[in-house]
Design an enzyme around this catalytic site. Structure first.
Site, mmCIF file in Angstrom:
data_model
loop_
_atom_site.group_PDB
_atom_site.id
_atom_site.type_symbol
_atom_site.label_atom_id
_atom_site.label_comp_id
_atom_site.label_asym_id
_atom_site.label_seq_id
_atom_site.Cartn_x
_atom_site.Cartn_y
_atom_site.Cartn_z
ATOM 1 N N ASP A 344 0.846 -1.199 0.000
ATOM 2 C CA ASP A 344 0.000 0.000 0.000
ATOM 3 C C ASP A 344 0.882 1.250 0.000
ATOM 4 O O ASP A 344 2.095 1.154 0.050
ATOM 5 C CB ASP A 344 -0.934 -0.012 1.224
ATOM 6 N N HIS A 675 1.834 -9.053 -2.838
ATOM 7 C CA HIS A 675 0.810 -7.995 -2.890
ATOM 8 C C HIS A 675 1.498 -6.629 -2.993
ATOM 9 O O HIS A 675 2.181 -6.189 -2.070
ATOM 10 C CB HIS A 675 -0.025 -8.073 -1.611
ATOM 11 N N ASP A 724 1.000 -17.706 -3.417
ATOM 12 C CA ASP A 724 1.769 -16.697 -4.160
ATOM 13 C C ASP A 724 0.817 -15.993 -5.119
ATOM 14 O O ASP A 724 0.905 -16.133 -6.331
ATOM 15 C CB ASP A 724 2.946 -17.340 -4.905
ATOM 16 N N GLU A 733 2.360 -10.412 1.328
ATOM 17 C CA GLU A 733 2.710 -9.019 1.084
ATOM 18 C C GLU A 733 4.224 -8.865 1.205
ATOM 19 O O GLU A 733 4.934 -9.819 1.567
ATOM 20 C CB GLU A 733 1.990 -8.087 2.079
#
Ligand code: 9MR
Length: 801
Positions: A344, A675, A724, A733
Site C-alpha cells: 500500500d 501484494h 503466491d 505481502e
C-alpha cells in the site's frame, strides 16, 4: 476491506468440491433450496426472510455489536459423535463482509462442531466442507451469523445441505520435490542440511550429486518425526562434512531429486545488495531512476502533490473519528519522503522505525565486527548500492536510512501545535485503493493520523541510533537527529499513554496499534544512552522493568515487541553500561529460545509456536529470531549460534513444507506475486514482478484476506497457509520491516568473518578498536614494567656504589 477489486483470481482451491462419496447419507436440512418459501428457517427479529428470488435473502442492519446479533438459521439437524459429514451452501452479499456459518448446539453453550468463515462477494459462491461431529446432539442447528458489519447490506443463501459422507480433501499446494533444500545453496563452512518429507519411518539412503551428475557423497537420513507446523513426517539429510564447492548440486533421496543448489562462500553477497536495493524502490517523494535500477522499475516521484496526488507536502489531519474522540487539528504538514510501508501507499512511523533500525544496524553490526576502516572498505562500502547517493563518501546503507529518518523527523509535530514534539502515527490514503496503482497515480486524499506515544518513541530510538552512526559523515545531520530524539523523548515523558487504536486500520491503511509502549520506551532509552552516555538515559535504562525482563518467546521481536532491539544494542555497541555482562548474557538467553524452537522444527526454522500457528509475517519473524542467534554468535563466538543462524536462512530460501523460496529471484521456485500496487505483473503483464531480493511475508495461520480465507474455509496447517497470489495480502505481502530483517541477515551471512573462515567474532566494541586498545594497554604495561626494571637496576647500582 483492502481492495475494491473483484476477486477474479480467488478460485484457487476450495470451489472445486470433490464429487459426493457413494456413502452419502440422506439430506438432513429441511427446505435447504428455499423452493417452498422460508419455513422452517428463521431469522433474528432484526431481519425478515425474503425468498422471492429463489434464495433466502435478508437485509442485514449495519452497526450491530457482533456476528451473532443477526442470524439466519434452521433447527432439527441431528448430530452423532464421531460421524463424518459434509456441510455445503452457496452465499453472496452486497458488501465484503466476513460471516460465520456454523453447525452447532441449538441452546447454550452453543458449542459448534463445524465453522466456515467465508467473506461475502456479489457473485454467489458455493462452499462445501467436511467435519467429524464432536458431539451427540439430536437437536443441532445450522446458522449463518451475519451481524457486526458497519453498514447495512444484503445477504443471500441457497442450497444449504448437511449429510453424512466422506470428508473432502483440503486444498493443497503442489510441490516439485519432497527433498527440500536451501534452493540458493550453502556456505562451504556452514551447516549443509536438507529436509526429506516422507512417510517412511526408518533411515533412508541419500546421494549428493554434482552438476554433471557424478556422485559426490552418500549417507543415511535421520528420521525426525512430524513437524507440527507442517503436519508432515520429516527426515534430516546432513551433508555438512562434505568439503566441495560449485553450483548445480542436487540431493537424491526416497526416489526424489532436489532443486539444484550451490555450495559457495559468496552465496549471500548478491542477496545483501538486492535486499537493501528494495528500499530505494520503496522511496516516496522522489523519482526512481531507471539508469540505476532498470527501466521496468523506473517511475515518477509519488506523493509530491503533483496531480492526481493530493499529498504529501501539505497534508491535513484525519477527520474526527469516534476512536480518537476529541482530537482535531487544522494545520497542514509537510510529510514528503520516507519509504512506502508495503504493497500500500501508507507510511507508518511504527514499523518505519524497526525497518530503519535494522538498516542502520546492518552498518553498526559491520562496525562492531570489523571496525570502521574495514567496514568502509567492505561489501557495505560507499558506491556498492544502486542509489543516487552512491559515491558521496558515505556508506550507502546510511544514505538509504537517511531517506527514512528525515521523513520521520518531518512526522514530528512542530512547535505551536497540539502534541508538539510527539510524532504523527502515520500518513495514509483516506480509503483503500485498488490494484495496480503506481504511487504518482494515487488520487486519494492523504491525512496524518493522531500522534501516538509509540511512534514518538520509535523516532527517539532510531534518530538517536542514526545520530551516532551519521556523526563521522555529517555532524550537522547527526546533531539534528539527536535533537529530534531528545524532543521526542521529552514529549513521550509528558504524554506517555497516547495509543493508536486498532479501529484505525480499516480505512486505507494498517493500524500498527500497540497499547504497551514500555518496550519502545526502553529501546529509546537504550539508544539515547548509547549515543550520549548521559546519566538521564542510563538511569532510564536501569529503571525500566524491561531492562531485566525475560524476553524469551516464540517471537523475539517485531514492530510491536521492540525490547530486544534495545537489549541487543546495549550488548553489542560500546558503552560504560555497568551491567553490560548481564545484558550480554540475556541476549544469549534470548537466542537460546530460538535455538530451542529450531530444535523442535524440522525445516531449520527457529520458530515453533506452542500452538503450531504462524503469525502474520512469519518469514520476518523467522529472520528476526535468526538475528538473535547471529547476535549470540557475535557475542560468544560459540559456533552453535552461527550454525543455527545460518540454518534459519534455509527455511526462507526453500527448505520448507511448500518447497518455496520466499525471496524473489532466489532459488528455483520463488515467490513473485507479492501484494503490491506497482510490482503487479500478475494483474497486468506490462508491469514488473517484485525485484530480486524481495521477501514475502509468508505463511499466516489466520488467513485474513478473502483469497486465502476462501481457499481454506476451515483453516490450514501453519506452513501451508500461503498463496503466491497478489491478492493474498495476509500471506504474501512485502514490507520494509521484513526486507530489513532479510538485509540484516544476508549482510551478516556474507560478512567475511561469518562466510569465509567460519570463525565467529566476539564483539565488545567497534571492531578493531578493542584489539587496538588491548595492544595499547599491553604496550603501556610493557613500558611500565621496563621502566620499573630500569629503576630497580639503577637503585641497586646506587646501593652498591
Ligand atoms: O505486519 C503487520 C502484522 O503484524 C499485523 O498483524 C497486520 C494487521 O494489523 O498488519 C501488518 O502490517 C500491514 C499494515 O497494517 C499495512 N501495510 C502492510 C502491512 C503488511 O501486511
Amino acid at each position: 476491506m483492502r481492495s475494491a477489486l473483484p476477486l477474479a483470481l480467488v478460485l484457487l482451491g476450495m470451489a472445486a468440491a470433490p464429487p459426493a462419496a457413494a456413502a452419502d447419507g440422506p439430506e438432513l436440512i429441511p427446505n435447504g433450496s428455499f423452493d417452498a418459501a422460508a419455513a422452517p428457517w428463521w431469522t433474528t427479529p432484526d431481519m425478515v426472510a425474503d425468498t422471492s428470488s429463489g434464495s433466502l435473502c435478508v437485509d442485514v442492519p449495519g452497526g450491530s455489536a457482533s456476528a451473532w446479533s443477526s442470524i439466519v438459521g434452521v433447527d432439527g439437524v441431528p448430530l452423532v459423535k464421531g460421524e463424518t459429514y459434509r456441510f455445503g451452501f452457496t452465499v453472496s452479499g452486497t458488501a465484503e463482509v466476513p460471516i460465520r456459518a456454523l453447525v452447532q448446539m441449538n441452546t447454550e453453550p452453543w458449542t459448534s462442531t463445524s465453522e466456515v468463515g467465508p467473506i461475502m462477494q456479489a457473485e454467489p459462491k458455493p462452499y462445501e466442507v467436511g467435519f467429524t461431529s464432536t458431539m451427540d446432539w439430536p437437536a443441532g442447528q445450522v446458522v449463518f451469523q451475519v451481524g457486526g458489519a458497519p453498514d447495512d447490506w444484503r445477504f443471500c443463501v441457497d442450497d444449504v445441505s448437511v449429510h453424512t459422507g466422506e470428508l473432502p480433501a483440503p486444498f493443497e499446494q503442489e510441490t516439485a520435490t519432497r527433498v527440500r533444500v536451501n534452493q540458493l545453496g550453502y556456505l562451504p563452512t556452514g551447516p549443509k542440511r536438507a529436509s526429506l518429507v516422507t512417510e517412511e519411518t526408518d533411515a533412508l539412503p541419500w546421494q549428493l550429486l554434482d552438476a554433471s551428475g557424478e556422485e559426490v557423497a552418500t549417507g543415511a537420513t535421520t528420521p525426525r518425526g512430524e513437524d507440527r507446523t507442517a503436519e508432515e513426517n520429516v527426515h534430516l539429510i546432513d551433508f555438512s562434512d562434505e568439503d566441495v564447492t560449485g553450483t548445480g548440486f542436487t540431493l537424491i533421496a526416497d526416489g526424489e531429486t532436489s532443486h539444484p543448489f550451490a555450495i559457495d562462500a559468496d552465496l549471500y553477497a548478491d542477496l545483501t545488495t538486492d535486499a537493501l536495493g528494495y528500499f530505494y524502490l520503496a522511496r516516496s517523494g522522489t523519482e526512481i531512476d531507471g539508469d540505476l535500477v532498470g527501466d521496468e522499475y523506473a517511475r515518477p516521484a509519488g506523493h509530491l502533490d503533483v496531480a492526481p496526488n493530493t499529498g504529501d507536502t501539505a497534508v491535513g489531519c484525519q477527520a474526527p473519528r469516534p476512536w480518537y474522540a476529541g482530537w482535531t487539528c487544522d494545520g497542514t504538514f509537510d510529510v514528503r519522503g520516507g519509504w512506502y510501508d508495503a504493497g500500500d501507499h501508507g507510511k507508518y512511523v511504527v514499523n518505519g522505525g524497526i525497518a530503519v533500525h535494522q538498516v542502520l544496524d546492518t552498518w553498526e553490526r559491520a562496525l562492531v565486527a570489523q571496525g570502521r576502516e574495514a567496514a568502509e572498505a567492505g561489501p557495505l562500502a560507499d558506491g556498492t548500492a544502486s542509489i543516487p547517493e552512491a559515491g558521496n563518501g558515505v556508506p550507502d546503507v546510511l544514505d538509504e536510512a537517511r531517506w527514512q529518518l528525515e521523513w520521520m523527523q518531518r512526522m514530528q509535530v512542530p512547535d505551536g501545535e497540539q502534541y508538539a514534539g510527539l510524532v504523527f502515527h502515520k500518513v495514509q490514503d483516506d480509503g483503500w485503493t485498488g490494484l495496480p496503482l503506481a504511487p504518482h497515480e494515487d488520487a486519494q486524499a492523504r491525512q496524518v493520523h493522531r500522534p501516538s506515544t509509540a511512534a514518538t518513541l520509535n523516532l527517539a530510538a532510531v534518530a538517536a541510533k542514526g545520530a551516532r552512526l551519521w556523526e563521522p559523515y555529517d555532524e550537522e545531520f547527526a546533531a539534528s537527529l539527536l535533537e529530534s530524539a531528545r524532543v521526542a523523548w521529552a514529549a513521550a515523558a509528558e504524554t506517555p499513554d497516547l495509543y493508536a487504536s486498532a479501529l484505525d486500520g480499516n480505512e486505507g491503511g494498517g493500524p500498527y496499534d500497540d497499547k504497551d509502549v514500555s518496550d519502545e520506551h526502553y529501546w529509546a532509552a537504550a539508544e539515547l544512552y548509547l549515543t550520549t552516555g548521559d546519566d538521564e538515559f542510563a538511569d532510564a535504562v536501569a529503571a525500566s522493568p524491561v531492562h531485566t525482563a525475560d524476553l524469551q518467546g516464540a517471537v523475539a521481536f517485531d514492530w510491536q515487541r521492540t525490547a530486544a532491539l534495545g537489549r541487543m544494542d546495549l550488548a553489542l555497541v560500546p558503552s560504560e553500561l555497568p551491567d553490560r555482562e548481564a545484558v550480554r548474557d540475556s541476549v544469549v538467553t534470548l537466542a537460546d529460545f530460538a535455538l530451542y524452537q529450531q530444535g523442535k522444527a524440522f525445516f531449520g526454522q527457529p520458530y515453533q509456536p506452542s500452538d503450531a500457528r504462524f503469525e502474520w509475517g512469519s518469514n520476518g519473524i523467522i529472520l528476526n529470531n535468526a538475528v538473535t542467534l547471529a547476535a549470540a554468535a557475535d557475542l560468544t563466538g560459540d559456533p552453535a549460534y552461527r550454525t543455527a543462524a545460518l540454518e534459519s536462512l534455509d527455511y526462507v530460501l526453500g527448505r520448507n513444507a511448500l518447497d518455496q523460496s520466499y525471496v524473489t529471484g532466489y532459488g528455483t521456485q520463488f515467490s513473485q506475486n507479492q501484494h503490491h500496487r506497482t510490482f503487479a505483473a500478475q494483474l497486468d503483464p506490462t508491469l514488473p514482478h517484485p525485484p530480486a531480493g524481495t521477501l514475502s511475508g509468508g505463511p499466516n495461520s489466520s488467513i485474513q484476506d478473502p483469497v486465502a480465507a476462501q481457499t481454506w474455509p476451515q483453516g490450514c496447517v501453519a506452513q501451508r497457509c500461503y498463496l503466491d497470489n497478489i491478492q493474498s495480502w495476509s500471506t504474501n505481502e512485502m514490507t520494509i520491516n521484513w526486507n530489513s530483517s532479510l538485509t540484516w541477515m544476508a549482510a551478516w551471512a556474507s560478512s567475511d568473518e561469518v562466510a569465509d573462515s567460519g570463525a565467529t567474532f566476539v564483539g565488545t566494541s567497534y571492531g578493531v578498536e578493542q584489539p587496538t586498545l588491548v595492544w595499547v594497554v599491553a604496550a603501556a604495561g610493557v613500558l611500565v614494567a621496563g621502566l620499573l626494571a630500569v629503576l630497580l637496576v639503577l637503585r641497586r647500582r646506587r646501593r652498591r656504589s
